[in-house]
Scaffold this motif. Sequence first.
Motif, PDB file in Angstrom:
ATOM      1  N   SER A 108       0.826  -1.209   0.000  1.00 25.50           N
ATOM      2  CA  SER A 108       0.000   0.000   0.000  1.00 25.50           C
ATOM      3  C   SER A 108       0.860   1.259   0.000  1.00 25.50           C
ATOM      4  CB  SER A 108      -0.941  -0.001   1.208  1.00 25.50           C
ATOM      5  OG  SER A 108      -0.206   0.132   2.408  1.00 25.50           O
ATOM      6  N   LEU A 109       1.992   1.251   0.726  1.00 23.54           N
ATOM      7  CA  LEU A 109       2.875   2.418   0.755  1.00 23.54           C
ATOM      8  C   LEU A 109       3.703   2.520  -0.524  1.00 23.54           C
ATOM      9  CD1 LEU A 109       4.114   2.279   4.462  1.00 23.54           C
ATOM     10  CD2 LEU A 109       2.475   3.858   3.465  1.00 23.54           C
ATOM     11  N   ALA A 110       4.223   1.389  -0.978  1.00 23.19           N
ATOM     12  CA  ALA A 110       5.104   1.404  -2.156  1.00 23.19           C
ATOM     13  C   ALA A 110       4.352   1.808  -3.418  1.00 23.19           C
ATOM     14  CB  ALA A 110       5.751   0.029  -2.341  1.00 23.19           C
ATOM     15  N   ILE A 111       3.076   1.483  -3.506  1.00 21.84           N
ATOM     16  CA  ILE A 111       2.294   1.818  -4.705  1.00 21.84           C
ATOM     17  C   ILE A 111       1.461   3.078  -4.483  1.00 21.84           C
ATOM     18  CG2 ILE A 111       0.525   0.975  -6.304  1.00 21.84           C
ATOM     19  CD1 ILE A 111       1.432  -1.863  -5.622  1.00 21.84           C
ATOM     20  N   GLY A 112       0.857   3.203  -3.304  1.00 23.25           N
ATOM     21  CA  GLY A 112      -0.071   4.308  -3.058  1.00 23.25           C
ATOM     22  C   GLY A 112       0.596   5.672  -3.013  1.00 23.25           C
ATOM     23  N   VAL A 113       1.768   5.775  -2.357  1.00 21.48           N
ATOM     24  CA  VAL A 113       2.433   7.083  -2.231  1.00 21.48           C
ATOM     25  C   VAL A 113       2.864   7.633  -3.596  1.00 21.48           C
ATOM     26  CG1 VAL A 113       4.439   8.283  -1.296  1.00 21.48           C
ATOM     27  CG2 VAL A 113       3.131   6.720   0.148  1.00 21.48           C
ATOM     28  N   LEU A 137     -12.960   3.348  -6.844  1.00 22.04           N
ATOM     29  CA  LEU A 137     -13.353   1.955  -7.076  1.00 22.04           C
ATOM     30  C   LEU A 137     -12.609   1.017  -6.129  1.00 22.04           C
ATOM     31  CD1 LEU A 137     -14.959  -0.017  -8.884  1.00 22.04           C
ATOM     32  CD2 LEU A 137     -12.960  -0.101 -10.387  1.00 22.04           C
ATOM     33  N   GLY A 138     -11.315   1.287  -5.933  1.00 28.52           N
ATOM     34  CA  GLY A 138     -10.525   0.433  -5.046  1.00 28.52           C
ATOM     35  C   GLY A 138     -10.998   0.481  -3.608  1.00 28.52           C
ATOM     36  N   VAL A 139     -11.405   1.676  -3.142  1.00 24.24           N
ATOM     37  CA  VAL A 139     -11.913   1.795  -1.775  1.00 24.24           C
ATOM     38  C   VAL A 139     -13.269   1.122  -1.644  1.00 24.24           C
ATOM     39  CG1 VAL A 139     -12.698   3.437  -0.045  1.00 24.24           C
ATOM     40  CG2 VAL A 139     -10.637   3.918  -1.330  1.00 24.24           C
ATOM     41  N   SER A 140     -14.075   1.151  -2.726  1.00 19.14           N
ATOM     42  CA  SER A 140     -15.446   0.648  -2.660  1.00 19.14           C
ATOM     43  C   SER A 140     -15.533  -0.871  -2.750  1.00 19.14           C
ATOM     44  CB  SER A 140     -16.279   1.269  -3.795  1.00 19.14           C
ATOM     45  OG  SER A 140     -16.207   2.685  -3.769  1.00 19.14           O
ATOM     46  N   LEU A 141     -14.577  -1.494  -3.438  1.00 24.81           N
ATOM     47  CA  LEU A 141     -14.673  -2.944  -3.652  1.00 24.81           C
ATOM     48  C   LEU A 141     -14.410  -3.705  -2.354  1.00 24.81           C
ATOM     49  CD1 LEU A 141     -12.872  -3.655  -7.055  1.00 24.81           C
ATOM     50  CD2 LEU A 141     -15.286  -4.030  -6.507  1.00 24.81           C
ATOM     51  N   PRO A 142     -15.310  -4.604  -1.964  1.00 20.16           N
ATOM     52  CA  PRO A 142     -15.040  -5.450  -0.782  1.00 20.16           C
ATOM     53  C   PRO A 142     -13.854  -6.375  -1.040  1.00 20.16           C
ATOM     54  CG  PRO A 142     -17.360  -5.502  -1.383  1.00 20.16           C
ATOM     55  CD  PRO A 142     -16.642  -4.838  -2.524  1.00 20.16           C
ATOM     56  N   LEU A 195      -5.834  -7.790   0.264  1.00 23.28           N
ATOM     57  CA  LEU A 195      -5.895  -6.959   1.469  1.00 23.28           C
ATOM     58  C   LEU A 195      -5.369  -5.552   1.204  1.00 23.28           C
ATOM     59  CD1 LEU A 195      -6.782  -7.420   4.407  1.00 23.28           C
ATOM     60  CD2 LEU A 195      -4.404  -7.992   4.962  1.00 23.28           C
ATOM     61  N   ALA A 196      -4.461  -5.428   0.215  1.00 22.33           N
ATOM     62  CA  ALA A 196      -3.791  -4.138  -0.008  1.00 22.33           C
ATOM     63  C   ALA A 196      -4.556  -3.222  -0.950  1.00 22.33           C
ATOM     64  CB  ALA A 196      -2.387  -4.387  -0.565  1.00 22.33           C
ATOM     65  N   ILE A 197      -5.433  -3.756  -1.794  1.00 22.21           N
ATOM     66  CA  ILE A 197      -6.073  -2.926  -2.829  1.00 22.21           C
ATOM     67  C   ILE A 197      -6.761  -1.706  -2.211  1.00 22.21           C
ATOM     68  CG2 ILE A 197      -7.986  -2.858  -4.480  1.00 22.21           C
ATOM     69  CD1 ILE A 197      -5.603  -4.147  -5.659  1.00 22.21           C
ATOM     70  N   GLY A 198      -7.584  -1.933  -1.210  1.00 23.11           N
ATOM     71  CA  GLY A 198      -8.291  -0.824  -0.565  1.00 23.11           C
ATOM     72  C   GLY A 198      -7.331   0.151   0.102  1.00 23.11           C
ATOM     73  N   GLN A 199      -6.249  -0.376   0.698  1.00 26.52           N
ATOM     74  CA  GLN A 199      -5.265   0.480   1.365  1.00 26.52           C
ATOM     75  C   GLN A 199      -4.478   1.303   0.351  1.00 26.52           C
ATOM     76  OE1 GLN A 199      -5.178   0.731   4.689  1.00 26.52           O
ATOM     77  NE2 GLN A 199      -6.910  -0.671   4.638  1.00 26.52           N
ATOM     78  N   ILE A 200      -4.161   0.707  -0.806  1.00 27.60           N
ATOM     79  CA  ILE A 200      -3.451   1.459  -1.850  1.00 27.60           C
ATOM     80  C   ILE A 200      -4.283   2.666  -2.276  1.00 27.60           C
ATOM     81  CG2 ILE A 200      -2.684   1.355  -4.259  1.00 27.60           C
ATOM     82  CD1 ILE A 200      -1.922  -1.564  -3.769  1.00 27.60           C
ATOM     83  N   ALA A 201      -5.566   2.437  -2.511  1.00 28.51           N
ATOM     84  CA  ALA A 201      -6.446   3.540  -2.913  1.00 28.51           C
ATOM     85  C   ALA A 201      -6.528   4.604  -1.816  1.00 28.51           C
ATOM     86  CB  ALA A 201      -7.834   2.979  -3.225  1.00 28.51           C
ATOM     87  N   LEU A 202      -6.610   4.146  -0.565  1.00 29.76           N
ATOM     88  CA  LEU A 202      -6.705   5.097   0.552  1.00 29.76           C
ATOM     89  C   LEU A 202      -5.430   5.928   0.690  1.00 29.76           C
ATOM     90  CD1 LEU A 202      -8.543   5.912   2.957  1.00 29.76           C
ATOM     91  CD2 LEU A 202      -7.299   4.229   4.324  1.00 29.76           C
ATOM     92  N   VAL A 203      -4.276   5.267   0.605  1.00 24.69           N
ATOM     93  CA  VAL A 203      -3.000   5.972   0.730  1.00 24.69           C
ATOM     94  C   VAL A 203      -2.807   6.929  -0.441  1.00 24.69           C
ATOM     95  CG1 VAL A 203      -0.494   5.653   0.676  1.00 24.69           C
ATOM     96  CG2 VAL A 203      -1.891   4.191   2.122  1.00 24.69           C
ATOM     97  N   ILE A 246       0.890  10.437   6.459  1.00 24.06           N
ATOM     98  CA  ILE A 246       0.712   9.128   5.812  1.00 24.06           C
ATOM     99  C   ILE A 246       1.259   8.020   6.697  1.00 24.06           C
ATOM    100  CG2 ILE A 246       1.407   7.726   3.834  1.00 24.06           C
ATOM    101  CD1 ILE A 246       1.409  10.263   2.165  1.00 24.06           C
ATOM    102  N   ILE A 247       2.433   8.251   7.274  1.00 26.83           N
ATOM    103  CA  ILE A 247       3.010   7.240   8.170  1.00 26.83           C
ATOM    104  C   ILE A 247       2.111   7.048   9.393  1.00 26.83           C
ATOM    105  CG2 ILE A 247       4.954   6.787   9.718  1.00 26.83           C
ATOM    106  CD1 ILE A 247       6.742   8.147   7.632  1.00 26.83           C
ATOM    107  N   THR A 248       1.559   8.148   9.911  1.00 24.15           N
ATOM    108  CA  THR A 248       0.681   8.043  11.071  1.00 24.15           C
ATOM    109  C   THR A 248      -0.540   7.188  10.765  1.00 24.15           C
ATOM    110  OG1 THR A 248       1.366  10.255  11.747  1.00 24.15           O
ATOM    111  CG2 THR A 248      -0.622   9.370  12.758  1.00 24.15           C
ATOM    112  N   VAL A 249      -1.188   7.501   9.643  1.00 20.01           N
ATOM    113  CA  VAL A 249      -2.389   6.746   9.275  1.00 20.01           C
ATOM    114  C   VAL A 249      -2.036   5.293   8.951  1.00 20.01           C
ATOM    115  CG1 VAL A 249      -4.228   6.572   7.561  1.00 20.01           C
ATOM    116  CG2 VAL A 249      -3.602   8.804   8.486  1.00 20.01           C
ATOM    117  N   SER A 250      -0.908   5.077   8.289  1.00 21.29           N
ATOM    118  CA  SER A 250      -0.523   3.710   7.917  1.00 21.29           C
ATOM    119  C   SER A 250      -0.245   2.862   9.150  1.00 21.29           C
ATOM    120  CB  SER A 250       0.712   3.746   7.013  1.00 21.29           C
ATOM    121  OG  SER A 250       0.426   4.433   5.827  1.00 21.29           O
ATOM    122  N   GLY A 251       0.338   3.474  10.176  1.00 16.54           N
ATOM    123  CA  GLY A 251       0.569   2.730  11.405  1.00 16.54           C
ATOM    124  C   GLY A 251      -0.724   2.255  12.027  1.00 16.54           C
ATOM    125  N   ILE A 252      -1.726   3.139  12.029  1.00 12.92           N
ATOM    126  CA  ILE A 252      -3.031   2.746  12.563  1.00 12.92           C
ATOM    127  C   ILE A 252      -3.675   1.692  11.660  1.00 12.92           C
ATOM    128  CG2 ILE A 252      -5.337   3.608  13.121  1.00 12.92           C
ATOM    129  CD1 ILE A 252      -4.014   6.297  13.760  1.00 12.92           C
TER     130      ILE A 252
END
Length: 327
Positions: A108-113, A137-142, A195-203, A246-252
């Motif tokens: 999520s960090l390597a692609i999202g940032v 779309l990435g955030v919305s997909l289960p 597991l990472a798709i939604g996190q990549i979109a969020l980041v 970003i680091i703060t949110v990623s830690g959580i």
Amino acid sequence: MLAFLLNRFFHALLVVFVVSILAFILGDVVGDPVASILGLDATPADRLALRTRLHLDDPFVLRYLYYVQNLLHGDLGVSYAAQRPVSALLAERIPATMELAAVALTLSLAIGVPLGVYAAVKRREFFASALMTLSVLGVSLPTFVVGILLIFCFSLGLGWLPSFGRGEVVTIGFWTTGFLTVSGLKSLIMPALSLAIGQIALVARLARAEMLNVLKSDYIRFARARGLKNRTVYFSHALRNTLIPIITVSGIQLGYLVAFAVVVEQVFQWPGMGLLFLQALGQTDLPVISAFLMVAALFFVGINLVVDLLYAVADPRLRIKTLSARS
């Protein structure tokens, strides 16, 4: 600084205390542990002996104190289904979940940032707009939908990756890892990506928003006025300040990845804590359910505590605000 540390530590203890009460109540009021352990054919004498050993006839507060005492000694009870200590079951499953969550967070960090930075810097271009649309779309997909689609493409269609299991693992001390074998790495790709798709979109969305704010700052204007190249302004000045939130949110989010990897582990039959929790739910295995709640809460609290401390070190204004609020 000491007041800030004590304040955060007190909040962490309070959260653990509340979760321990909820976990105890769950194991205390749901079902009959004596029937679950001994079965329906046990004699009355055996039932009475077990009730006495488990302190089931003692007052509520006293039973809770026994529960806390056992927790402090690492005794999480005995699984009704497996007839084994719950701590041993969790120790077998934790490495699988931790490796899955760690790889998902890294992806999520390597692609999202980079995607978020690109979308901020090139915000008027079509590709940047398309990236933000895809991020919605990435955030919305289960995650289970993503997992099923990946299995359909890469396992059933192309046959490149295994559709379930953890593959071959290597044991190093108390830890089992799939990082050192080819089958372990291939088995990890699809669950981690699901597991990472939604996190990549969020980041990516967070990085874009933070980058846009930073690019409007005075010191960025001064950097441009000094004649610095765009690459230096973006990566040496703007990106550094963008990474702190970003680091703060990623830690959580790491806590969420560990606690809510349940669906992905079920789809891919990944032998982690989430799959153990679902199996315990199906068997009403209350010691395992209660222990999962406590471990997840401790992980959340630990991660949040570390993130708060790192954030306070990086931003002294937070410490000053905390002290001002207490005075």
